[in-house]
Motif scaffolding. Structure first.
Motif, mmCIF file in Angstrom:
data_model
loop_
_atom_site.group_PDB
_atom_site.id
_atom_site.type_symbol
_atom_site.label_atom_id
_atom_site.label_comp_id
_atom_site.label_asym_id
_atom_site.label_seq_id
_atom_site.Cartn_x
_atom_site.Cartn_y
_atom_site.Cartn_z
ATOM 1 N N THR A 50 -3.878 33.575 57.123
ATOM 2 C CA THR A 50 -3.690 33.316 58.542
ATOM 3 C C THR A 50 -3.590 34.659 59.281
ATOM 4 O OG1 THR A 50 -2.495 31.311 57.986
ATOM 5 C CG2 THR A 50 -2.181 32.151 60.216
ATOM 6 N N GLY A 51 -4.375 34.818 60.327
ATOM 7 C CA GLY A 51 -4.279 36.014 61.168
ATOM 8 C C GLY A 51 -4.921 37.252 60.556
ATOM 9 N N ASP A 52 -5.829 37.066 59.566
ATOM 10 C CA ASP A 52 -6.402 38.240 58.881
ATOM 11 C C ASP A 52 -7.688 38.752 59.552
ATOM 12 O OD1 ASP A 52 -8.391 36.464 58.211
ATOM 13 O OD2 ASP A 52 -8.221 36.704 56.057
ATOM 14 N N THR A 53 -7.925 38.395 60.787
ATOM 15 C CA THR A 53 -9.211 38.710 61.436
ATOM 16 C C THR A 53 -9.577 40.192 61.318
ATOM 17 O OG1 THR A 53 -8.615 37.023 63.005
ATOM 18 C CG2 THR A 53 -10.553 38.318 63.554
ATOM 19 N N PHE A 54 -8.605 41.073 61.557
ATOM 20 C CA PHE A 54 -8.901 42.505 61.529
ATOM 21 C C PHE A 54 -9.219 42.953 60.095
ATOM 22 C CE2 PHE A 54 -7.567 46.966 61.074
ATOM 23 C CZ PHE A 54 -8.493 47.545 61.931
ATOM 24 N N THR A 55 -8.365 42.526 59.125
ATOM 25 C CA THR A 55 -8.590 42.884 57.714
ATOM 26 C C THR A 55 -9.932 42.347 57.248
ATOM 27 O OG1 THR A 55 -6.245 42.403 57.480
ATOM 28 C CG2 THR A 55 -7.433 42.834 55.455
ATOM 29 N N PHE A 56 -10.257 41.133 57.678
ATOM 30 C CA PHE A 56 -11.528 40.520 57.288
ATOM 31 C C PHE A 56 -12.700 41.334 57.840
ATOM 32 C CE2 PHE A 56 -15.092 37.616 57.823
ATOM 33 C CZ PHE A 56 -15.142 37.002 56.580
ATOM 34 N N ALA A 57 -12.615 41.700 59.109
ATOM 35 C CA ALA A 57 -13.704 42.458 59.747
ATOM 36 C C ALA A 57 -13.865 43.817 59.049
ATOM 37 C CB ALA A 57 -13.416 42.633 61.230
ATOM 38 N N LYS A 58 -12.727 44.457 58.724
ATOM 39 C CA LYS A 58 -12.760 45.753 58.048
ATOM 40 C C LYS A 58 -13.375 45.582 56.642
ATOM 41 C CE LYS A 58 -9.354 48.899 56.654
ATOM 42 N NZ LYS A 58 -7.931 49.117 56.530
ATOM 43 N N GLY A 59 -12.949 44.553 55.936
ATOM 44 C CA GLY A 59 -13.466 44.288 54.592
ATOM 45 C C GLY A 59 -14.955 43.997 54.620
ATOM 46 N N PHE A 60 -15.404 43.335 55.692
ATOM 47 C CA PHE A 60 -16.815 42.981 55.832
ATOM 48 C C PHE A 60 -17.668 44.245 55.933
ATOM 49 C CE2 PHE A 60 -20.587 41.205 57.795
ATOM 50 C CZ PHE A 60 -20.695 39.986 57.132
ATOM 51 N N VAL A 61 -17.100 45.279 56.553
ATOM 52 C CA VAL A 61 -17.828 46.546 56.717
ATOM 53 C C VAL A 61 -17.668 47.422 55.472
ATOM 54 C CG1 VAL A 61 -17.973 48.666 58.089
ATOM 55 C CG2 VAL A 61 -17.604 46.468 59.237
ATOM 56 N N LEU A 62 -16.430 47.569 54.968
ATOM 57 C CA LEU A 62 -16.169 48.533 53.895
ATOM 58 C C LEU A 62 -16.528 48.014 52.501
ATOM 59 C CD1 LEU A 62 -12.768 50.045 55.088
ATOM 60 C CD2 LEU A 62 -15.056 51.027 55.328
ATOM 61 N N ARG A 63 -16.254 46.714 52.254
ATOM 62 C CA ARG A 63 -16.570 46.077 50.960
ATOM 63 C C ARG A 63 -16.029 46.886 49.773
ATOM 64 N NH1 ARG A 63 -20.752 42.128 51.822
ATOM 65 N NH2 ARG A 63 -20.182 41.508 49.737
ATOM 66 N N ARG A 64 -14.765 47.303 49.866
ATOM 67 C CA ARG A 64 -14.151 48.106 48.799
ATOM 68 C C ARG A 64 -13.491 47.214 47.755
ATOM 69 N NH1 ARG A 64 -11.529 52.330 52.396
ATOM 70 N NH2 ARG A 64 -13.227 53.809 52.733
ATOM 71 N N PRO A 65 -13.698 47.491 46.455
ATOM 72 C CA PRO A 65 -13.013 46.697 45.436
ATOM 73 C C PRO A 65 -11.513 46.947 45.433
ATOM 74 C CG PRO A 65 -14.359 48.397 44.414
ATOM 75 C CD PRO A 65 -14.602 48.495 45.887
ATOM 76 N N HIS A 66 -10.740 45.885 45.130
ATOM 77 C CA HIS A 66 -9.298 46.028 44.949
ATOM 78 C C HIS A 66 -9.059 46.153 43.451
ATOM 79 C CE1 HIS A 66 -10.056 43.811 48.727
ATOM 80 N NE2 HIS A 66 -9.105 44.582 49.189
ATOM 81 N N ASP A 67 -7.809 46.080 43.064
ATOM 82 C CA ASP A 67 -7.476 46.136 41.639
ATOM 83 C C ASP A 67 -8.021 44.848 40.980
ATOM 84 O OD1 ASP A 67 -6.290 45.830 39.226
ATOM 85 O OD2 ASP A 67 -4.279 46.354 39.897
#
Ligand code: 5GP
Ligand code: ZN
Length: 149
Positions: free
Chosen positions: A108-125
């Motif tokens: 919920t409310g992850d719009t900014f994180t989602f948009a950033k992830g959409f551009v950066l596409r960085r793997p997490h652990d």
């Protein structure tokens, strides 16, 4: 199919962080996730796009994605929802031509994180993330056993 990266993952010739598999399906983490836990579900047998996919297998593919979305809500990184998506054909930006269903966990409310992830596409652990989703699958199975007990 030789030359298909997802077939190589199925055969074990290419690495992947697997979430679950059975005789028909394999689910593994996307190497360039939009959000933590972004998973791909594929039929083990090669089908390049929806035109090439047996509809019964398509239904099984969705069932696998449905189960994963439920598991993500119960995981140690609990999702509030998920985007389930197939890019079907080059025209729809399909880049790997072995049918795959994206399951992208959302908060919920992850719009900014989602948009950033959409551009950066960085793997997490990856291992930690996969373990958390597998825990969600175990919790889902336990709930189902309780319901049917
Ligand atoms: P498409 O645009 O075809 O729907 O998405 C293909 C997805 O596969 C992308 O999100 C991309 O990051 C992912 N992908 C491509 N190659 C590999 C790989 O070798 N391993 C994994 N785990 N994911 C991959
Ligand atoms: Zn393939």
């Amino acid at each position: 199919m030789s030359g298909c990266v997802f077939c190589r993952i199925v055969s074990g010739d290419a690495p992947a962080t697997k979430i679950f598999e059975d005789d028909i399906l394999l689910a593994f983490l996307d190497i360039r996730p939009i959000t933590r836990g972004h998973t791909l579900v594929i039929p083990k047998n090669h089908a390049s796009d929806l035109d090439d996919l047996n509809p019964a297998l398509g239904a099984q593919l969705f069932a696998g994605g449905h189960r994963l979305a439920k598991a993500m809500r119960r995981s140690d990184f609990p999702a509030d929802g998920a985007n389930l998506l197939i890019n079907d054909g080059k025209a729809a930006f399909q880049t790997v031509h072995h049918v795959h269903l994206h399951v992208i966990p959302r908060q919920t409310g992850d719009t900014f994180t989602f948009a950033k992830g959409f551009v950066l596409r960085r793997p997490h652990d990856m291992e930690h993330t996969a373990a958390a989703i597998r825990t969600g699958l175990d919790r889902l199975a336990a709930e189902e056993r309780e319901t049917h007990a």
